[in-house]
Write an enzyme that holds these catalytic residues in place. Structure first.
Site, short mmCIF file in Angstrom:
data_model
loop_
_atom_site.label_atom_id
_atom_site.label_comp_id
_atom_site.label_asym_id
_atom_site.label_seq_id
_atom_site.Cartn_x
_atom_site.Cartn_y
_atom_site.Cartn_z
N SER A 267 0.97 -1.08 0.13
CA SER A 267 -0.14 -0.02 -0.09
C SER A 267 0.85 1.41 -0.04
O SER A 267 1.55 1.45 -0.75
CB SER A 267 -0.91 -0.11 1.43
OG SER A 267 -2.00 1.05 0.97
N GLU B 101 -2.00 -2.38 -8.05
CA GLU B 101 -3.12 -2.73 -7.59
C GLU B 101 -3.43 -1.24 -6.66
O GLU B 101 -2.67 -0.17 -6.76
CB GLU B 101 -3.06 -3.80 -6.32
CG GLU B 101 -1.89 -3.39 -5.26
CD GLU B 101 -2.51 -2.84 -4.15
OE1 GLU B 101 -3.82 -2.83 -3.68
OE2 GLU B 101 -1.94 -1.93 -3.59
N HIS C 57 -4.67 -5.25 -1.58
CA HIS C 57 -5.64 -5.00 -0.58
C HIS C 57 -7.02 -6.32 -0.49
O HIS C 57 -7.81 -5.99 0.32
CB HIS C 57 -6.44 -3.80 -0.57
CG HIS C 57 -5.47 -2.46 -0.30
ND1 HIS C 57 -4.57 -2.04 -1.15
CD2 HIS C 57 -5.19 -1.80 0.71
CE1 HIS C 57 -3.88 -1.25 -0.62
NE2 HIS C 57 -4.26 -1.12 0.46
#
Length: 308
Positions: free
Chosen positions: A116, A213, A278
């Site tokens: 992330s 992502e 995620h």
């Protein structure tokens, strides 16, 4: 793009430092994560400022200087074998240039894990330390605490990396079929776009197998990030693309056509729904390793184990 240096795998009793380079960490989740690590026969230690909260900006785990000091101290401690991030959120970019990268390089290679917002640090470790890093679950993350597949894939990568030379996602779909060879890189799309123009930024993904992502982004924002990378020439020469999860990014029937619109024209293999990011049960993907992508089979085969 060349493969990077691989740190040593972990063994029983290895000391792992948990740091919080980005957002604030819930104490109960941190404690639960430490219990998981102890169950793996690891020796987790918590950096001094992991549970801090910034006085003015509550989305940060303490001040930039303190977060940077925690990471640098953990990395430069010869007793520490690995550094695991507690969570993502936001803030890694704010502290990346406060780190003494020469001192960290002199400290030698060790394992680094996160995803992330930690994408900014994956890029920095690749560019400034020439080091393989692991895009995987974090110590206080829900997936790490609750999902057996996420736990076991990370554990296998850390302790027995030769057993996960082939990373496969049963639910993947080829967006553009074919095979490609390159060096793995990537992470959160928004962070990669935000890196453009910053000091020490990677000039492009040429020769790479790019993993993308994101979470919580509307389709037009994903469009904007991809268009920015395309217009900047950052995607020129990329060898292949792996698309992970797009949690809370509108329904798949809106996101998938957008991804195809922006990426299919690259003329390289593209696979979607590859199971990292995620999503529940996220796979651990090493960055900086030479590999082959088979978009049709939904496999990423590493030339060498992620860790020595």
């Amino acid at each position: 793009m060349k493969p990077l240096s691989r740190p040593a795998r972990l063994g029983p009793g290895a000391r792992v430092a948990v740091v919080a380079p980005s957002g604030p960490v819930p104490e109960e989740r941190l404690q639960a994560g430490l219990d998981v690590l102890r169950g793996w026969d690891l020796d987790p230690v918590v950096a001094p400022h992991v549970l801090d909260r910034h006085a003015a900006f509550d989305y940060l785990a303490g001040t930039d200087a303190d977060r940077a000091a925690d990471l640098q101290s953990a990395w430069c401690d010869p007793a520490v074998d690995a550094v695991l991030c507690a969570r993502g959120g936001y803030g890694a970019q704010r502290m990346a240039d406060l780190l003494d990268w020469e001192a960290m390089r002199a400290a030698g290679p060790k394992v680094f894990v996160g995803f992330s917002d930690i994408t900014a640090l994956h890029e920095a470790f690749a560019r400034r330390l020439d080091l393989v890093t692991l895009h995987g679950p974090m110590a206080a993350g829900i997936d790490f605490l609750k999902n057996a597949r996420a736990q076991e894939h990370l554990k296998a990568t850390l302790f027995a990396p030769e057993t996960v030379r082939v990373i496969a996602s049963a639910g993947s779909t080829p967006m553009v079929p074919g095979r490609a060879r390159g060096v793995t890189l990537g992470g959160c799309l928004a962070l990669l776009a935000a890196e453009l123009g910053t000091p020490h930024a990677r000039p492009g993904a040429r020769g790479g197998l790019l993993c993308l992502e994101d979470v919580g982004e509307e389709p037009y924002r994903l469009d904007r990030y991809l268009t920015q990378l395309l217009r900047a020439g950052w995607l020129d020469g990329v060898a292949g693309v792996l698309l992970g999860s797009w949690e809370q990014c509108e329904p798949a029937d809106r996101v998938h056509p957008l991804l195809a619109d922006r990426l299919a024209g690259l003329g390289v293999p593209v696979v979607r729904d590859f199971g990292f990011g995620h999503c529940p049960g996220a796979l651990t993907v090493p960055f900086g390793v030479a590999a082959e992508l088979d978009a049709d089979a939904g496999t990423l085969t590493l030339d060498e184990p992620a860790l020595r």
